[in-house]
Structure formats: C-alpha cells, structure tokens
Design a protein around this motif. Sequence first.
Motif, PDB file in Angstrom:
ATOM      1  N   ARG A 257       4.756 -15.417   9.031  1.00 63.81           N
ATOM      2  CA  ARG A 257       4.006 -14.290   8.854  1.00 63.81           C
ATOM      3  C   ARG A 257       3.369 -13.565  10.024  1.00 63.81           C
ATOM      4  N   ILE A 258       3.428 -12.142   9.966  1.00 58.78           N
ATOM      5  CA  ILE A 258       3.517 -11.344  11.037  1.00 58.78           C
ATOM      6  C   ILE A 258       2.463 -10.130  10.622  1.00 58.78           C
ATOM      7  N   MET A 259       2.175  -9.337  11.654  1.00 57.88           N
ATOM      8  CA  MET A 259       1.498  -8.072  11.542  1.00 57.88           C
ATOM      9  C   MET A 259       2.272  -7.184  12.173  1.00 57.88           C
ATOM     10  N   VAL A 260       2.188  -5.743  11.843  1.00 54.05           N
ATOM     11  CA  VAL A 260       2.816  -4.691  12.350  1.00 54.05           C
ATOM     12  C   VAL A 260       1.929  -3.711  13.055  1.00 54.05           C
ATOM     13  N   ASP A 261       2.097  -3.381  14.493  1.00 52.27           N
ATOM     14  CA  ASP A 261       1.378  -2.318  14.855  1.00 52.27           C
ATOM     15  C   ASP A 261       2.076  -0.936  14.643  1.00 52.27           C
ATOM     16  N   CYS A 262       1.378  -0.103  13.785  1.00 58.37           N
ATOM     17  CA  CYS A 262       1.978   1.239  13.549  1.00 58.37           C
ATOM     18  C   CYS A 262       2.315   2.257  14.476  1.00 58.37           C
ATOM     19  N   SER A 263       1.470   1.754  15.777  1.00 61.11           N
ATOM     20  CA  SER A 263       1.491   2.640  16.789  1.00 61.11           C
ATOM     21  C   SER A 263       2.362   2.361  18.006  1.00 61.11           C
ATOM     22  N   HIS A 264       2.153   2.526  19.273  1.00 57.48           N
ATOM     23  CA  HIS A 264       2.848   2.211  20.611  1.00 57.48           C
ATOM     24  C   HIS A 264       4.308   2.231  20.401  1.00 57.48           C
TER      25      HIS A 264
ATOM     26  N   ALA B 136       6.678   5.384  18.972  1.00 55.63           N
ATOM     27  CA  ALA B 136       7.263   6.058  20.296  1.00 55.63           C
ATOM     28  C   ALA B 136       6.414   7.226  20.611  1.00 55.63           C
ATOM     29  N   GLY B 137       5.082   6.886  20.734  1.00 58.62           N
ATOM     30  CA  GLY B 137       4.143   7.826  21.307  1.00 58.62           C
ATOM     31  C   GLY B 137       3.773   8.908  20.479  1.00 58.62           C
ATOM     32  N   ASP B 138       3.975   9.021  19.430  1.00 52.40           N
ATOM     33  CA  ASP B 138       3.805  10.047  18.387  1.00 52.40           C
ATOM     34  C   ASP B 138       2.967   9.450  17.121  1.00 52.40           C
ATOM     35  N   ALA B 139       1.444   9.969  17.337  1.00 53.68           N
ATOM     36  CA  ALA B 139       0.559   9.391  16.265  1.00 53.68           C
ATOM     37  C   ALA B 139       1.085   9.498  15.052  1.00 53.68           C
ATOM     38  N   GLN B 140       1.589  10.744  14.686  1.00 54.81           N
ATOM     39  CA  GLN B 140       1.928  11.060  13.271  1.00 54.81           C
ATOM     40  C   GLN B 140       3.053  10.099  12.581  1.00 54.81           C
ATOM     41  N   ARG B 141       3.741   9.389  13.673  1.00 54.03           N
ATOM     42  CA  ARG B 141       4.848   8.693  13.047  1.00 54.03           C
ATOM     43  C   ARG B 141       4.239   7.373  12.713  1.00 54.03           C
ATOM     44  N   GLN B 142       3.029   7.099  12.747  1.00 49.40           N
ATOM     45  CA  GLN B 142       2.423   5.904  12.287  1.00 49.40           C
ATOM     46  C   GLN B 142       2.426   5.843  10.759  1.00 49.40           C
ATOM     47  N   LEU B 143       2.258   7.229  10.224  1.00 49.38           N
ATOM     48  CA  LEU B 143       2.371   7.288   8.854  1.00 49.38           C
ATOM     49  C   LEU B 143       3.725   6.732   8.214  1.00 49.38           C
ATOM     50  N   VAL B 144       4.969   6.895   8.839  1.00 50.64           N
ATOM     51  CA  VAL B 144       6.190   6.490   8.465  1.00 50.64           C
ATOM     52  C   VAL B 144       6.410   4.954   8.548  1.00 50.64           C
ATOM     53  N   VAL B 145       5.889   4.594   9.715  1.00 53.74           N
ATOM     54  CA  VAL B 145       5.560   3.220   9.829  1.00 53.74           C
ATOM     55  C   VAL B 145       5.015   2.224   8.640  1.00 53.74           C
ATOM     56  N   ALA B 146       3.827   2.816   8.505  1.00 53.58           N
ATOM     57  CA  ALA B 146       2.882   2.376   7.490  1.00 53.58           C
ATOM     58  C   ALA B 146       3.607   2.589   6.041  1.00 53.58           C
ATOM     59  N   ALA B 147       4.380   3.483   5.597  1.00 51.83           N
ATOM     60  CA  ALA B 147       4.936   3.773   4.577  1.00 51.83           C
ATOM     61  C   ALA B 147       6.183   2.601   4.371  1.00 51.83           C
ATOM     62  N   ASP B 148       6.756   2.393   5.571  1.00 52.28           N
ATOM     63  CA  ASP B 148       7.751   1.294   5.306  1.00 52.28           C
ATOM     64  C   ASP B 148       7.304   0.093   5.283  1.00 52.28           C
TER      65      ASP B 148
END
Length: 361
Positions: free
Chosen positions: A272-279, A283-295
């Motif tokens: 069981r793990i957690m995913v940090d959508c940032s950092h 890649a330093g782009d806050a909006q890419r958190q939406l891509v990570v969260a959607a995945d």
Amino acid sequence: MNTVGSWKDGVGVKAEASGRTREVEALVSPDELLASLPRSPETAAFVETSRDTIREIIHGRDRRLLVVVGPCSIHDVDAALEYGRWLADLRARWQHELMLVMRVYVEKPRTRVGWKGLINDPDLTGTGRINLGLRAARQLFVELNRLRLPVATEFLDMISPQYLGDLVAWTAVGARTTESQLHRQMVSGLPIPTGFKNTTDGNVEAAVNAILSAATEHHFVSLTGAGTAALVTTAGNPDCHVVLRGGRVPNYDAAAVDAACHTLVRHGLGPRIMVDCSHGNAAGDAQRQLVVAADVARQVASGSSRVLGVMLESNLVAGAQRLVPGEALRFGQSITDPCLGLNDTALALEGLARAVRQARG
C-alpha cells in the motif's frame, strides 16, 4: 544570563555565546506552550478519531482515499484559516469517499538556503523569532482542529512533536530526511501515522528501510515536557507507509506503483502506498498535479487497492510568488512551491471521489 523579554513576545532568556555561535536564546518549554494553548477534550477526541481512520486506510480496512491537501508551506495564518474553512466544506461533501486532511507545513527543508518556515521565521525577515513561530503554529493547529479539519505536517526538528504533535493526525518525513536515523527514531515514538517519501533521486528502498527502522524500539536523547534533556525509549510505530514523490523520473503510474509494492512485499510489508502529485512527479509544474491525480484516479477506479492516498499542493491563489523584502505579498499565494488554485483543486478531488465510487460499484 539576562532576561530581555518574555517568550510570548517572541523573545526569551539570552545567554552569552561562544565560538561561532552568535547568540543563545532559551525556548519556551513544551509544557508552557501547551498550557497556554491547550487542546480541548473535544479536540483531543477528534485528533484520536482522525488518526484511527487514517490507520484503517493505511492498512486497507477502510477503502476511502487519504488525501493530504493544502499549501506547500504556511506563511500567513489568516490565509491558512481561510483555506481551512473552504476545505472543511469539501471534507463534509466527500466524507464517504475521501479522508481529507489539510497540509499545514510550518517547517521547510531547503536544498541550500531560503525561508525555513513559519516556526523558524514567522516575520518573514530572517530574524528567527522561533518562540513566536512556535506559538503561531500551535494557535493555527488549534483553530484548524476546531473546524474539525485534521492537520498534516512534516516534522523537521527533533523536538517539534513535543510542541505540536498532540494536534497532528498525519505526518511526513521528507525526501531529504528519509535516510536520517534521527528522524526514523523520532517517528518510532510518535502515536501518529507517518509517510516516508522516497529520496530526491527516486530511491524507494530508502523509504522502505525507514519504515522497518521506525517500527522497532529505539533509545535516544530528547526533551521532556519541561524542556530538560532525557533518554527516550520508544515502542516502534506500526502505522507508516511509503510516499512516491518522483525523483529523476516520475513514479506515479501503475508500473511504478507496482514496482514499489513489490519492494514492500519483499520486505514483509503490505503493498500500500501514497502518491505525491507534486514535486518530482509534477516536474515543478503545479498544473501537472491534475495529470498525476487523474492517472491515480484511473488506477483506483480500475479496482487497484495499492494506492491508499494522494498529496496535493493547493492554495487560495494558484502559482507562487517571490518573497522580496519590503514588497507586499499577494494574499493566499505560496512563497515556496507553486500550488493549484481552488477550482482546480476541487476538480481533482471530485475526480478522486468519483474513482472511489466507481471502484465500489
């Protein structure tokens, strides 16, 4: 030693310095700070209930997602409280799908130098009024718990838990300190569920080793509530997990999650793990958190039980601003990493909640 003020004013007793130490100032003791800003019986019960829920999620007995969301760092208490009131409403809306916990980071690790957080520099001037910072941080934690909003933070200093730990529902050990024996020892004595992040280069094995270390008994030097040195013996913390935050490459997709879970199983730990959508994952782009969260949402919706939660960096105002001496700051915008704004944060949370419902259906 001469008393030059009281700790309530951010000034303590100062002693003569020596060598390369320019100044020595006494800190308020944990007992003094807790007595001046106590947690109520209702808050104590809320913190314990929140920790219990998070434990159930970590160990797979509660199939909600744990979501740690909030500003990269707290520099303005008023803005933090406004964000907290907004998040408390969403927490009630998605309570059956998401366990929302506010990210309230009051200490900041720095790769080289920079503003080190609300505790270390509450005035944003580099003057280091830590007594004042500790009081401001505890007051904020008290107020957020009154909103029935669980608090998440990262403990950098070994004695910070004595001042704030009774108000914290979840804590993290960051990428720069996961390999620190001191932090592993500290976590072994915390009654708080804890996430260990992979290292800045993406090493997951280090976080797994940290979990194994923190789960065992340790003996080390710390402080009593009265502020005196003491030998501490801990029982070990069984409620720790890995946080994937990316490294040289992102590690949030299904293949990376599977690889991390295989490493956990190889060491006798639950997958069981957690995913940090940032950092590193964004890649330093806050909006890419939406891509990570959607995945991550797609993984959850498909029925995967390997992701226990996510982290999101979010604030009242999207982006980030520079801290420039003498210049006014924009209310509600980060002075460290860039964050998502409220609308995008709500969209990400809605997508995660929908994924949980789909997985159940």
